[in-house]
Motif scaffolding. Structure first.
Motif, PDB file in Angstrom:
ATOM      1  N   MET A  93      33.195  36.868  43.213  1.00 57.18           N
ATOM      2  CA  MET A  93      32.990  37.629  42.006  1.00 57.18           C
ATOM      3  C   MET A  93      33.819  37.044  40.860  1.00 57.18           C
ATOM      4  O   MET A  93      33.319  36.818  39.785  1.00 57.18           O
ATOM      5  N   GLN A  94      35.116  36.807  41.105  1.00 58.92           N
ATOM      6  CA  GLN A  94      35.974  36.245  40.068  1.00 58.92           C
ATOM      7  C   GLN A  94      35.761  34.740  39.985  1.00 58.92           C
ATOM      8  O   GLN A  94      35.641  34.064  40.994  1.00 58.92           O
ATOM      9  N   LYS A  95      35.728  34.242  38.769  1.00 60.60           N
ATOM     10  CA  LYS A  95      35.515  32.818  38.535  1.00 60.60           C
ATOM     11  C   LYS A  95      36.636  32.292  37.637  1.00 60.60           C
ATOM     12  O   LYS A  95      37.367  33.065  37.039  1.00 60.60           O
TER      13      LYS A  95
ATOM     14  N   ASN B  73      36.634  43.270  28.781  1.00 60.47           N
ATOM     15  CA  ASN B  73      36.770  43.948  30.083  1.00 60.47           C
ATOM     16  C   ASN B  73      36.263  43.123  31.261  1.00 60.47           C
ATOM     17  O   ASN B  73      35.797  43.670  32.254  1.00 60.47           O
ATOM     18  N   ILE B  74      36.351  41.806  31.155  1.00 62.84           N
ATOM     19  CA  ILE B  74      35.950  40.946  32.276  1.00 62.84           C
ATOM     20  C   ILE B  74      37.001  39.879  32.574  1.00 62.84           C
ATOM     21  O   ILE B  74      36.839  39.094  33.501  1.00 62.84           O
ATOM     22  N   VAL B  75      38.089  39.858  31.802  1.00 65.97           N
ATOM     23  CA  VAL B  75      39.105  38.829  31.955  1.00 65.97           C
ATOM     24  C   VAL B  75      40.284  39.386  32.748  1.00 65.97           C
ATOM     25  O   VAL B  75      40.922  40.353  32.325  1.00 65.97           O
ATOM     26  N   HIS B  76      40.549  38.759  33.892  1.00 69.54           N
ATOM     27  CA  HIS B  76      41.692  39.168  34.713  1.00 69.54           C
ATOM     28  C   HIS B  76      42.990  38.606  34.145  1.00 69.54           C
ATOM     29  O   HIS B  76      43.975  39.326  34.011  1.00 69.54           O
TER      30      HIS B  76
ATOM     31  N   PHE C 253      37.856  35.299  35.350  1.00 70.01           N
ATOM     32  CA  PHE C 253      36.937  36.273  34.753  1.00 70.01           C
ATOM     33  C   PHE C 253      35.894  36.715  35.766  1.00 70.01           C
ATOM     34  O   PHE C 253      35.699  36.087  36.803  1.00 70.01           O
ATOM     35  N   ASP C 254      35.213  37.798  35.417  1.00 75.30           N
ATOM     36  CA  ASP C 254      34.112  38.325  36.225  1.00 75.30           C
ATOM     37  C   ASP C 254      32.786  37.867  35.629  1.00 75.30           C
ATOM     38  O   ASP C 254      32.663  37.732  34.413  1.00 75.30           O
TER      39      ASP C 254
ATOM     40  N   ASP D 200      37.089  40.867  45.504  1.00 72.49           N
ATOM     41  CA  ASP D 200      35.828  41.591  45.354  1.00 72.49           C
ATOM     42  C   ASP D 200      35.867  42.663  44.273  1.00 72.49           C
ATOM     43  O   ASP D 200      34.916  43.432  44.126  1.00 72.49           O
ATOM     44  N   LEU D 201      36.973  42.718  43.514  1.00 74.85           N
ATOM     45  CA  LEU D 201      37.101  43.735  42.477  1.00 74.85           C
ATOM     46  C   LEU D 201      36.977  43.114  41.095  1.00 74.85           C
ATOM     47  O   LEU D 201      37.576  42.075  40.809  1.00 74.85           O
TER      48      LEU D 201
END
Length: 139
Positions: free
Chosen positions: A1-3, A39-42, A61-62, A124-125
């Motif tokens: 999921m995370q890239k 809201n997609i950047v870790h 990111f997601d 996976d989150l």
């Protein structure tokens, strides 16, 4: 999921390092706001490498790569344009122009350094999942 995105570019000169460094410092609030809004950047960071001759934009990111780069262009296009003014490699500018968007995506894929190893405690989150868990633990 995370890239991952690890965009590494060569700076034109020592003066361009100084300008790019000042750009990053002066746009910190704008960068933070864009990342919060997406809201997609870790995680995100900008680092200077090889005795300040290269700049790396590194994010986790997601979602899929093209959509992420497009969102990045729309949220931070002028910042990227200003940064690219100091690099040897650059896509057509402005990056957020619809006519230049695919070229920016292609450019980002070309200069995205492959990451042979990537660890995530929460593979996976998504960012939104983690934010929901955080809200739940505070309530």
């Amino acid at each position: 999921m995370q890239k991952t995105l690890t965009l590494v570019l060569t700076l034109k000169s020592p003066a361009d390092y100084e300008a790019a460094s000042q750009l990053v410092a002066s746009t910190k609030d704008q960068l933070d706001n864009a990342f919060r809004t997406l809201n997609i950047v870790h995680f995100a960071r900008v680092v200077f490498l090889d005795n300040n001759t290269k700049v790396a934009v590194i994010t986790e990111f997601d979602g899929d790569f093209p959509t992420y780069v497009q969102d990045f262009a729309e949220a931070l296009g002028p910042v990227f344009d200003a940064l690219f003014a100091h690099t040897v490699e650059a896509p057509p500018l402005p990056v957020e122009d619809p006519q230049n968007l695919q070229a920016f995506i292609d450019f980002s894929q070309k200069y995205n350094v492959p990451v042979p190893y990537f660890y995530s405690a929460f593979p996976d989150l998504t960012v939104l999942n983690i934010m929901d868990l955080q809200k739940g633990s505070q309530g």
